[in-house]
Design an enzyme around this catalytic site. Structure first.
Site, PDB file in Angstrom:
ATOM      1  CB  ALA A  16      -7.784 -11.675   0.010  1.00 44.71           C
ATOM      2  N   GLY A  67      -5.493 -12.485   4.753  1.00 43.92           N
ATOM      3  CA  GLY A  67      -6.098 -13.773   4.663  1.00 43.92           C
ATOM      4  C   GLY A  67      -4.861 -14.662   4.823  1.00 43.92           C
ATOM      5  CD  GLU A 108      -7.529  -8.558   6.642  1.00 48.01           C
ATOM      6  OE1 GLU A 108      -6.787  -7.976   7.738  1.00 48.01           O
ATOM      7  OE2 GLU A 108      -7.606  -9.803   6.529  1.00 48.01           O
ATOM      8  CD  GLU A 140      -8.721 -13.304   7.854  1.00 49.50           C
ATOM      9  OE1 GLU A 140      -8.456 -12.846   6.780  1.00 49.50           O
ATOM     10  OE2 GLU A 140      -9.876 -12.933   8.358  1.00 49.50           O
TER      11      GLU A 140
HETATM   12  C1  LIG Z   1     -12.407 -11.880   0.987  1.00 43.89           C
HETATM   13  C2  LIG Z   1     -11.839 -10.773   1.507  1.00 43.89           C
HETATM   14  C3  LIG Z   1     -10.679 -10.919   2.360  1.00 43.89           C
HETATM   15  C4  LIG Z   1      -9.766  -9.960   2.627  1.00 43.89           C
HETATM   16  C5  LIG Z   1      -8.547 -10.339   3.222  1.00 43.89           C
HETATM   17  C6  LIG Z   1      -7.450  -9.825   2.803  1.00 43.89           C
HETATM   18  O1  LIG Z   1      -6.360 -10.553   2.927  1.00 43.89           O
HETATM   19  S1  LIG Z   1      -7.201  -8.538   2.307  1.00 43.89           S
HETATM   20  C7  LIG Z   1      -5.440  -8.180   1.815  1.00 43.89           C
HETATM   21  C8  LIG Z   1      -4.716  -8.048   3.024  1.00 43.89           C
HETATM   22  N1  LIG Z   1      -3.325  -8.156   2.508  1.00 43.89           N
HETATM   23  C9  LIG Z   1      -2.649  -6.782   2.489  1.00 43.89           C
HETATM   24  O2  LIG Z   1      -3.032  -5.924   2.608  1.00 43.89           O
HETATM   25  C10 LIG Z   1      -1.048  -6.883   2.213  1.00 43.89           C
HETATM   26  C11 LIG Z   1      -1.095  -6.210   0.710  1.00 43.89           C
HETATM   27  N2  LIG Z   1       0.490  -6.246   0.547  1.00 43.89           N
HETATM   28  C12 LIG Z   1       1.529  -5.574   1.088  1.00 43.89           C
HETATM   29  O3  LIG Z   1       1.303  -5.151   2.162  1.00 43.89           O
HETATM   30  C13 LIG Z   1       2.764  -5.626   0.654  1.00 43.89           C
HETATM   31  O4  LIG Z   1       2.440  -5.973  -0.644  1.00 43.89           O
HETATM   32  C14 LIG Z   1       3.823  -6.755   0.960  1.00 43.89           C
HETATM   33  C15 LIG Z   1       2.993  -8.226   1.330  1.00 43.89           C
HETATM   34  C16 LIG Z   1       4.126  -6.440   2.722  1.00 43.89           C
HETATM   35  C17 LIG Z   1       5.077  -6.796   0.445  1.00 43.89           C
HETATM   36  O5  LIG Z   1       5.592  -5.672   0.123  1.00 43.89           O
HETATM   37  P1  LIG Z   1       6.807  -5.165  -0.807  1.00 43.89           P
HETATM   38  O6  LIG Z   1       7.505  -4.123  -0.719  1.00 43.89           O
HETATM   39  O7  LIG Z   1       7.840  -6.414  -0.742  1.00 43.89           O
HETATM   40  O8  LIG Z   1       6.118  -5.564  -2.289  1.00 43.89           O
HETATM   41  P2  LIG Z   1       4.982  -4.447  -3.041  1.00 43.89           P
HETATM   42  O9  LIG Z   1       4.275  -4.016  -1.921  1.00 43.89           O
HETATM   43  O10 LIG Z   1       5.858  -3.644  -3.813  1.00 43.89           O
HETATM   44  O11 LIG Z   1       4.185  -5.899  -3.849  1.00 43.89           O
HETATM   45  C18 LIG Z   1       4.852  -6.254  -4.672  1.00 43.89           C
HETATM   46  C19 LIG Z   1       3.646  -6.616  -5.826  1.00 43.89           C
HETATM   47  O12 LIG Z   1       2.664  -7.471  -5.274  1.00 43.89           O
HETATM   48  C20 LIG Z   1       1.385  -6.786  -5.438  1.00 43.89           C
HETATM   49  N3  LIG Z   1       0.773  -7.187  -4.115  1.00 43.89           N
HETATM   50  C21 LIG Z   1       0.853  -7.414  -2.732  1.00 43.89           C
HETATM   51  N4  LIG Z   1       0.097  -7.740  -1.966  1.00 43.89           N
HETATM   52  C22 LIG Z   1      -0.970  -8.162  -2.802  1.00 43.89           C
HETATM   53  C23 LIG Z   1      -2.309  -8.779  -2.517  1.00 43.89           C
HETATM   54  N5  LIG Z   1      -2.579  -9.122  -1.429  1.00 43.89           N
HETATM   55  N6  LIG Z   1      -2.939  -9.105  -3.689  1.00 43.89           N
HETATM   56  C24 LIG Z   1      -2.553  -8.708  -4.768  1.00 43.89           C
HETATM   57  N7  LIG Z   1      -1.352  -8.099  -5.202  1.00 43.89           N
HETATM   58  C25 LIG Z   1      -0.633  -7.797  -4.288  1.00 43.89           C
HETATM   59  C26 LIG Z   1       1.495  -5.485  -5.419  1.00 43.89           C
HETATM   60  O13 LIG Z   1       0.684  -4.621  -6.066  1.00 43.89           O
HETATM   61  C27 LIG Z   1       2.883  -5.377  -6.118  1.00 43.89           C
HETATM   62  O14 LIG Z   1       2.417  -5.575  -7.399  1.00 43.89           O
HETATM   63  P3  LIG Z   1       2.573  -4.296  -8.563  1.00 43.89           P
HETATM   64  O15 LIG Z   1       2.268  -4.880  -9.741  1.00 43.89           O
HETATM   65  O16 LIG Z   1       4.053  -3.735  -8.229  1.00 43.89           O
HETATM   66  O17 LIG Z   1       1.445  -3.308  -8.087  1.00 43.89           O
END
Ligand SMILES: CC/C=C/CC(=O)SCCNC(=O)CCNC(=O)[C@H](O)C(C)(C)COP(=O)(O)OP(=O)(O)OC[C@H]1O[C@@H](n2cnc3c(N)ncnc32)[C@H](O)[C@@H]1OP(=O)(O)O
Length: 719
Positions: A61, A100, A123, A103
């Site tokens: 998400a 997500g 999450e 999922e």
């Molecule tokens: C209705 C509610 C439902 C909820 C279910 C969910 O899905 S909650 C979200 C679950 N997902 C996560 O927790 C994953 C979070 N992301 C990561 O762990 C990592 O970003 C990654 C996918 C493993 C990639 O890692 P990497 O080192 O390659 O990159 P960065 O971490 O530096 O990320 C790059 C930029 O992307 C932004 N970002 C990453 N994930 C998300 C996300 N899910 N939503 C929005 N933005 C995301 C991150 O913030 C970085 O951007 P910046 O501008 O540098 O902050």
């Protein structure tokens, strides 16, 4: 958004497009809904593949949308419609399938992953649970124990482990989309009855109640007040005990509580703060986007005590060639043995080959002649460090970066002893350095932006949350910690016991209270620093002057405890007693209680009753107040830097978001009022006086954390 094409004539290919991680924003969700409908209604299409753009399936998400009003189609019905489709849908997983994203993949009928892909339901690390059916589908697919492990820890699994667990159907080393398309062609027209996970019965272990009880107990113990891991267990229990639709209702209910909780906000704040600290900025204006790091392939570590060993191991694990230097032969042999077993243990735990061959050992500093960067990790003594830096300057090739591992010595003083101060930075690692995930990169006024960029990049490569901070005594972490420790000692003088103080802090969420933590790290370290600073004086002086140093209140309790040879766990006695030297279980020590009583009597102090609230306010607000001073002084660029340092390096509970975020949650006006109260009660403790940035923030209406930098800028421009 999502793109749709038809490939191999009969496969509908849907590509998620939302760089960099294809998060499921409203537009992407709408795109998926539309393109799935297109594929399912096209009679030529026999099967469907869902993939992500740029080699990344989906990071889940869109976390940025969480605090805002939600638009677009919700995830749950979107995933249901995929699962209910009458044509096979295959997820082609490259990069990551998280939250997500996984999922969504679990809603597909088949999953093909690239061997380098990572999958997980993280999450819980954001204060949430997998509430788009993840908590109900995963246990049905892989069983309750494995699902509990993944969902309550949020850990990411490799494609190989995902295959072993049964999360994916196939792993490929080649082009994942091609493999998925080939697979989709092979399953076109097959019955999907056995492929819809929501219809599976959840395998019920025979000892279900005992299993959940055990896991719940474990989770409560390690969660330290975090509510999400507990909700995760409850959601999986619903999967194991209720029909799918009722389980989904329970998942929704539990998520509703978490979603709006302060804990989720705090953990999501830390997620973004961790990324924000990578965008560092120095007071000169130099920053991450204008400074290019130098390539570092070979590094030297000088001094193989506890810190040096950990640093060298962490460098080798990051793939660098390491020269490990220790002048004492016996120490060198011991270090070599210890480091080899650290590498072997690590490789066994993570799976892989220990990087033994990357480290070469030497007794001569001359071995550092051709390295790109040196990390000096000798004893915390300025004269010794200066001597080592002189030798390094003579030995190393021109341009070698000289880094000092210090927890608080003046980096600028050290730099000024070298002909190239611009090449000198501090790298404050935390013990054990191969385990702890924090690094303070300390720049002096003369450190070049390139040196800072290089150290920051190296820290990232070593897998550490790296935070660039200015040079001052104790830098950020230890400068704030000093006041926390000081208040804890004052509380003992006033009537508290180590047990009371520790209990209050542990109930707040710290893994260990201040006294148990001090026993673990060794009381002699701080004693040596206080003696060097002229604070600790030998003997049991009494009278008012015994508790005053340099005009301010000082507690000699810690010094007196050290004078008894009580250095903590390593001597079997400290603030607590231990079964034997080196034992870890702290037991209350009657000696300590009578020592404190005698101490109070000698100094004419009358013990009073102290409650948990006072412990928290005195210890935490004084630390927070120093955090505001650090911001005011420009030592940390923003509150996120301080919060990341505290969450990653000092055990601050993640679900409370770090000290500065916590202050904003408590309310800055309240923090200010309590500090004023305590300062009035203890006028001889100047550190309790609220700092001007805090006052200014309160006067400007206590803006949220992300606006503090602006207020600080205005304050500076008016000074
Ligand atoms: C209705 C509610 C439902 C909820 C279910 C969910 O899905 S909650 C979200 C679950 N997902 C996560 O927790 C994953 C979070 N992301 C990561 O762990 C990592 O970003 C990654 C996918 C493993 C990639 O890692 P990497 O080192 O390659 O990159 P960065 O971490 O530096 O990320 C790059 C930029 O992307 C932004 N970002 C990453 N994930 C998300 C996300 N899910 N939503 C929005 N933005 C995301 C991150 O913030 C970085 O951007 P910046 O501008 O540098 O902050």
């Amino acid at each position: 958004m999502a793109q749709y094409t038809r490939v191999s004539g009969v496969v509908g290919l849907i590509t998620l497009q939302n760089p960099p991680v294809n998060a499921l924003s409203a537009v992407v969700r709408q795109g998926i809904v539309d393109k799935v409908e297109t594929a399912l209604s096209d009679p030529k299409v026999k099967s469907v593949v869902i993939c992500g753009q740029n080699g990344n399936f989906c990071g889940g998400a869109d976390i940025k949308e969480f605090g805002t009003k939600m638009f677009g189609p919700p995830l749950i019905p979107m995933i249901h419609s995929i699962e209910a489709a009458n044509k096979p849908v295959v997820a082609a997983i490259e990069g990551s399938a998280l939250g997500g994203g996984l999922e969504l993949a679990l809603g597909c009928h088949y999953r093909i992953a690239h061997s380098k892909a990572r999958l997980g339901l993280p999450e819980v690390t954001l204060g949430l649970l997998p509430a788009a059916g993840g908590s109900q589908r995963l246990p049905r697919l892989i069983g309750v124990p494995a699902a509990l492990n993944l969902i309550t820890t949020g850990r990411h699994v490799t494609a190989a482990e995902a295959l072993q667990l049964g999360i994916v159907d196939q792993v490929t080393d080649h082009n994942t989309v091609d493999a998925a398309v080939k697979f989709a062609l092979s399953v076109a027209g097959r019955s999907l009855d056995a492929r819809r996970i929501s219809t599976y019965p959840c395998p019920r272990p025979s000892d279900l109640d005992a299993l959940f009880e055990e896991v719940m107990q474990k989770v409560r113990q390690s969660a330290r007040g975090a509510i999400a891991p507990v909700a995760c267990v409850q959601a999986v229990r619903a999967a194991a005990t209720l029909p799918y639709t009722q389980g989904m209702e329970r998942e929704k209910e539990l998520m509703a509580t978490l979603f709006t909780s302060g804990q989720a906000r705090a953990m999501q704040y830390i997620f973004f703060a961790q990324r924000a600290v990578g965008r560092w900025r120095m007071p000169s204006g130099a920053s991450w986007d204008t400074s290019k790091p130098r390539p570092v392939t070979k590094a030297a570590v000088i001094g193989l005590g506890t810190m040096g060993r950990g640093i060298a191991v962490a460098l080798a694990r990051a793939g660098l060639s390491v020269v490990a230097v220790e002048t004492q032969e016996k120490q060198l042999l011991e270090a070599k043995q210890a480091m080899s077993s650290m590498l072997e243990r690590g490789a066994k735990r993570r799976g892989g080959v220990p990087a033994l061959g990357l480290i070469s050992y030497s007794q001569s500093i001359q071995a550092a002649a051709d390295v790109d960067l040196v990390i000096e990790a000798v004893f915390e003594d300025m004269a010794l460090k200066i001597e080592v830096f002189k030798q390094l300057t003579a030995v190393c090739k021109p341009g070698t970066l000289l880094c000092t591992n210090t927890s608080g010595l003046d980096v600028d003083q050290l730099a000024s002893e070298t002909p190239n101060p611009e090449l000198v930075v501090g790298m404050h690692f935390f013990a054990p350095a191969h385990v702890m995930n924090l690094l303070e990169v300390v720049y002096g006024p003369r450190s070049s932006p390139q040196a800072v960029a290089t150290a920051m990049q190296l820290g990232k490569k070593m897998g550490k949350a790296s935070v660039a901070v200015g040079n001052c005594s104790g830098f950020v972490g230890n400068r704030m910690l000093k006041l926390y420790l000081e208040q804890a000692s004052f509380l003992l003088e006033e009537g508290a016991t180590p047990e009371l103080v520790d209990r209050a802090l542990e109930e707040f969420g710290f893994p260990m209270g201040v006294f148990r933590m001090s026993d673990l790290s060794g009381l002699d370290v701080g004693w040596r620093v206080r003696k060097a600073a002229g604070l600790a004086e030998p003997g049991e002086a009494s009278g008012p002057s015994a508790r005053i140093r340099k005009g301010y209140r000082y507690s000699p309790i810690g010094d007196l405890v050290c004078e008894q040879g009580r250095f903590g766990q390593k001597t079997g006695r400290g603030w607590y007693q231990y079964e034997k030297p080196g034992s870890r279980v702290a037991r209350s020590d009657p000696w300590m209680h009578s020592f404190l009583e005698q101490y109070r009597a000698r100094h004419g102090l009358v013990a009073r009753s102290i409650d948990h609230q006072e412990v928290l306010e005195r210890c935490l607000y004084s630390l927070i107040n120093e955090g505001f001073r650090i911001l005011e002084d420009g030592i940390a660029a923003g509150p996120e830097d301080i919060d990341v340092i505290y969450v990653f390096g000092y055990g601050w509970p993640r679900h409370r978001g770090g000290p500065m975020f916590y202050a904003s949650m408590v309310g800055l006006a309240k923090v200010l009022e309590r500090l004023e109260h305590y300062h009035q009660a203890h006028p001889d403790v100047p550190n309790l006086q609220p700092c001007s940035l805090l006052r200014r923030l309160v006067a400007s209406g206590s803006p949220p954390v992300h606006m503090w930098r602006e207020v600080r800028k205005k304050l500076h421009s008016q000074l």
